[in-house]
Design an enzyme around this catalytic site. Structure first.
Site, PDB file in Angstrom:
ATOM      1  N   GLY A  14       0.827  -1.211   0.000  1.00 23.03           N
ATOM      2  CA  GLY A  14       0.000   0.000   0.000  1.00 23.03           C
ATOM      3  C   GLY A  14       0.857   1.256   0.000  1.00 23.03           C
ATOM      4  N   ARG A  75       0.731  -4.918  -5.072  1.00 24.41           N
ATOM      5  CA  ARG A  75       0.850  -5.967  -4.056  1.00 24.41           C
ATOM      6  C   ARG A  75       1.301  -7.285  -4.691  1.00 24.41           C
ATOM      7  NH1 ARG A  75      -0.794  -3.980   0.718  1.00 24.41           N
ATOM      8  NH2 ARG A  75      -2.482  -2.452   0.792  1.00 24.41           N
ATOM      9  N   ASP A 106       5.642  -5.627   5.696  1.00 26.11           N
ATOM     10  CA  ASP A 106       6.027  -7.016   5.934  1.00 26.11           C
ATOM     11  C   ASP A 106       6.098  -7.844   4.641  1.00 26.11           C
ATOM     12  OD1 ASP A 106       6.493  -9.001   8.128  1.00 26.11           O
ATOM     13  OD2 ASP A 106       4.849  -9.987   7.071  1.00 26.11           O
ATOM     14  N   THR A 128       4.954   1.233   6.436  1.00 27.82           N
ATOM     15  CA  THR A 128       3.540   0.872   6.465  1.00 27.82           C
ATOM     16  C   THR A 128       2.806   1.801   7.417  1.00 27.82           C
ATOM     17  OG1 THR A 128       1.844  -0.696   7.155  1.00 27.82           O
ATOM     18  CG2 THR A 128       3.994  -1.024   8.141  1.00 27.82           C
ATOM     19  N   ASP A 130       0.398   1.059   8.929  1.00 27.15           N
ATOM     20  CA  ASP A 130      -0.066   0.233  10.057  1.00 27.15           C
ATOM     21  C   ASP A 130       0.938   0.240  11.218  1.00 27.15           C
ATOM     22  OD1 ASP A 130      -2.109  -0.434   8.293  1.00 27.15           O
ATOM     23  OD2 ASP A 130      -1.168  -2.323   7.696  1.00 27.15           O
ATOM     24  N   ASP A 132       3.356  -1.748  11.851  1.00 29.25           N
ATOM     25  CA  ASP A 132       3.422  -3.066  12.495  1.00 29.25           C
ATOM     26  C   ASP A 132       4.646  -3.900  12.111  1.00 29.25           C
ATOM     27  OD1 ASP A 132       2.746  -3.684   9.897  1.00 29.25           O
ATOM     28  OD2 ASP A 132       0.935  -4.804  10.393  1.00 29.25           O
ATOM     29  N   ARG A 165     -24.567  13.633  19.671  1.00 26.65           N
ATOM     30  CA  ARG A 165     -24.502  12.246  19.198  1.00 26.65           C
ATOM     31  C   ARG A 165     -23.228  11.553  19.661  1.00 26.65           C
ATOM     32  NH1 ARG A 165     -25.943  13.688  12.911  1.00 26.65           N
ATOM     33  NH2 ARG A 165     -28.164  13.201  13.000  1.00 26.65           N
ATOM     34  N   MET A 172      -7.834   2.521   9.499  1.00 27.47           N
ATOM     35  CA  MET A 172      -7.117   1.337   9.002  1.00 27.47           C
ATOM     36  C   MET A 172      -6.114   0.844  10.055  1.00 27.47           C
ATOM     37  SD  MET A 172      -6.261   2.164   5.050  1.00 27.47           S
ATOM     38  CE  MET A 172      -7.417   1.845   3.730  1.00 27.47           C
ATOM     39  N   GLY A 173      -5.325  -0.119   9.676  1.00 28.15           N
ATOM     40  CA  GLY A 173      -4.296  -0.621  10.590  1.00 28.15           C
ATOM     41  C   GLY A 173      -4.115  -2.124  10.569  1.00 28.15           C
ATOM     42  N   ARG A 174      -5.002  -2.794   9.829  1.00 29.27           N
ATOM     43  CA  ARG A 174      -4.951  -4.247   9.727  1.00 29.27           C
ATOM     44  C   ARG A 174      -5.006  -4.921  11.095  1.00 29.27           C
ATOM     45  NH1 ARG A 174      -1.623  -5.627   4.520  1.00 29.27           N
ATOM     46  NH2 ARG A 174      -3.541  -5.632   3.340  1.00 29.27           N
ATOM     47  N   GLU A 225     -10.030  -1.141  11.989  1.00 30.35           N
ATOM     48  CA  GLU A 225     -10.725  -2.019  11.028  1.00 30.35           C
ATOM     49  C   GLU A 225     -10.578  -3.510  11.345  1.00 30.35           C
ATOM     50  OE1 GLU A 225      -8.888  -1.519   7.152  1.00 30.35           O
ATOM     51  OE2 GLU A 225      -6.958  -2.236   7.859  1.00 30.35           O
ATOM     52  N   ARG A 270     -23.529   7.937  14.732  1.00 32.99           N
ATOM     53  CA  ARG A 270     -23.153   7.986  13.316  1.00 32.99           C
ATOM     54  C   ARG A 270     -21.720   7.487  13.165  1.00 32.99           C
ATOM     55  NH1 ARG A 270     -27.934   8.590  12.871  1.00 32.99           N
ATOM     56  NH2 ARG A 270     -29.027  10.317  11.841  1.00 32.99           N
ATOM     57  N   GLN A 278      -6.559   8.226   4.610  1.00 32.18           N
ATOM     58  CA  GLN A 278      -5.399   8.167   5.522  1.00 32.18           C
ATOM     59  C   GLN A 278      -4.076   7.943   4.788  1.00 32.18           C
ATOM     60  OE1 GLN A 278      -6.718   5.460   9.129  1.00 32.18           O
ATOM     61  NE2 GLN A 278      -8.031   5.172   7.371  1.00 32.18           N
ATOM     62  N   ARG A 279      -4.154   7.513   3.548  1.00 34.51           N
ATOM     63  CA  ARG A 279      -2.923   7.183   2.828  1.00 34.51           C
ATOM     64  C   ARG A 279      -2.510   8.271   1.843  1.00 34.51           C
ATOM     65  NH1 ARG A 279      -3.738   1.187   1.632  1.00 34.51           N
ATOM     66  NH2 ARG A 279      -3.139   1.745  -0.463  1.00 34.51           N
TER      67      ARG A 279
HETATM   68  O1  F6P Z   1      -1.375  -2.131   4.998  1.00 37.33           O
HETATM   69  C1  F6P Z   1      -1.793  -0.834   4.761  1.00 37.33           C
HETATM   70  C2  F6P Z   1      -3.275  -0.782   4.558  1.00 37.33           C
HETATM   71  O2  F6P Z   1      -3.656   0.568   4.375  1.00 37.33           O
HETATM   72  C3  F6P Z   1      -4.111  -1.427   5.664  1.00 37.33           C
HETATM   73  O3  F6P Z   1      -4.264  -0.610   6.792  1.00 37.33           O
HETATM   74  C4  F6P Z   1      -5.391  -1.719   4.923  1.00 37.33           C
HETATM   75  O4  F6P Z   1      -6.116  -2.779   5.524  1.00 37.33           O
HETATM   76  C5  F6P Z   1      -4.906  -2.093   3.562  1.00 37.33           C
HETATM   77  O5  F6P Z   1      -3.640  -1.491   3.384  1.00 37.33           O
HETATM   78  C6  F6P Z   1      -5.798  -1.666   2.433  1.00 37.33           C
HETATM   79  O6  F6P Z   1      -5.281  -2.176   1.253  1.00 37.33           O
HETATM   80  P1  F6P Z   1      -5.715  -1.732  -0.199  1.00 37.33           P
HETATM   81  O7  F6P Z   1      -5.104  -0.381  -0.474  1.00 37.33           O
HETATM   82  O8  F6P Z   1      -5.145  -2.784  -1.079  1.00 37.33           O
HETATM   83  O9  F6P Z   1      -7.202  -1.671  -0.219  1.00 37.33           O
END
Ligand code: F6P
Length: 346
Positions: A14, A75, A106, A128, A130, A132, A165, A172-174, A225, A270, A278-279
């Protein structure tokens, strides 16, 4: 050791802000050693196809503030098929690449590690959002992702306050809760759900109602997530990438958490899932400072012949870590840190 004259650099997995500063660091350092740098397109896919072109100062001069990756990414996993591994090894020879620098998480680092065990001169750089990757306290892209998520949480606070509310932010973060934990802490969330800790709806909803009882008429919850819920499909409909990862964003964990909160508390709730927002965007200062230095350090490793390794950040210093140590073990949030942050839910 053979003389190093030409190196290849690629970004895999990613994308995230900070990749361009890392590429720039590689090129800048390579100039010191009079190396030619080949920019490999779209991660390992470019090395399978032999898709690459020289990159120099003019290409990287002004990319430090630009999100994404000028090289493109994918990927693609060459180890899915032995013939692709062979193509990678053949192209390394064909294009006279004396070393490969793989910038990624990774999966990308795992491929670099496996290739180096097959005799290919590969080093990694940890990236990453994430956060991680094991063996390093810093991963490229995390700081910007959290900054974006904190901004989102603050916006949600405004609208939550107006409507009295509860707002749920899914990030994200896997399988690691770093993004959620840091976002919740830095944005002052009332509760945070991370994959490392089982969800306790009773405890969370009681707290959200206690906050209301003491006079604050809204609540903020951050959910990662990857959080597991008994009634939610872990496989997200079965779609997996070349490294076997399911698309966790498709599970809709944020919405499921929001529905449950509304059911239990009776408070209108909500949900916002900010996904790939985020990316994107310009990298933060940290996502310029460290990637630049990691990119430079990767070239230094190449020049020392230290293959199968990566530069990492430990105690604010750049150190060298074996890829064997870095890959295959997700760096998750330690329970002590979670307990420390939980003490803020008041
Ligand atoms: O590993 C980075 C990440 O942004 C994760 O947090 C997320 O689950 C995944 O990639 C999303 O992948 P893609 O961009 O292939 O949808």
């Amino acid at each position: 050791m053979a003389e190093i004259k030409r190196i290849g650099v690629l970004t895999g997995g990613g994308d995230c802000p900070g990749l361009n500063p890392a590429i720039r660091g590689v090129v800048m350092r390579a100039l010191d050693y009079n190396l030619e740098v080949m920019g490999i397109r779209d991660g390992w896919a470019g090395l399978i196809k032999g898709d690459m072109a020289p990159i120099g100062l003019a290409d990287v001069d002004t990319i430090i503030s630009v999100g994404g990756t000028i090289l493109g990414t994918s990927r693609t996993n060459p180890f899915k098929k032995e013939e692709d591994v062979q193509k990678v090894l053949d192209n390394i020879k064909k294009f006279n690449l004396d070393a490969i620098i793989g910038i990624g998480g990774d999966d990308t680092l795992g491929v670099a590690n496996k290739l180096s065990k097959r005799g290919a001169p590969a080093v990694g750089v940890p990236k990453t959002m994430d956060n991680d990757v094991s063996g390093t306290e810093y991963c490229i892209g995390f700081d910007t992702a959290v900054s974006v998520a904190v901004d989102a949480l603050e916006r949600l606070r405004d609208t939550a306050r107006s409507h009295h509310r509860i707002m749920v932010l899914e990030v994200m973060g896997r399988d690691a809760g770093w993004v959620a934990l840091m976002t919740g802490l830095a944005g002052g969330a009332d509760w945070i759900l991370i994959p490392e800790v089982p969800v306790d709806f009773d405890e969370m909803c009681k707290h959200l109602m206690d906050v209301r009882a003491r006079g604050r008429s809204y609540g903020l919850v951050v959910v990662s997530e990857g959080v597991k819920l008994p009634h939610l499909d872990e496989n997200a409909g079965g779609e997996v990438d070349a490294f076997g990862h399911v698309r966790l964003g498709l599970r809709g964990v944020g919405q499921a958490v929001g529905d449950e909160i509304e059911k239990r508390t009776g408070v209108q709730t909500r949900v916002a899932a900010i996904g790939h927002i985020q990316r994107g965007g310009s990298p933060t200062v940290s996502d310029r400072y460290y990637p630049t230095r990691l990119g430079m350090a990767a070239v230094d490793l190449v020049m020392k012949g230290e293959f199968g390794k990566m530069p990492a950040v430990v105690g604010n210093k750049i150190v060298t870590v074996d890829l064997d140590v870095a890959v295959g073990k997700t760096k998750t949030v330690p329970i002590e840190l979670w307990n420390e942050v939980k003490a803020l839910f008041k």
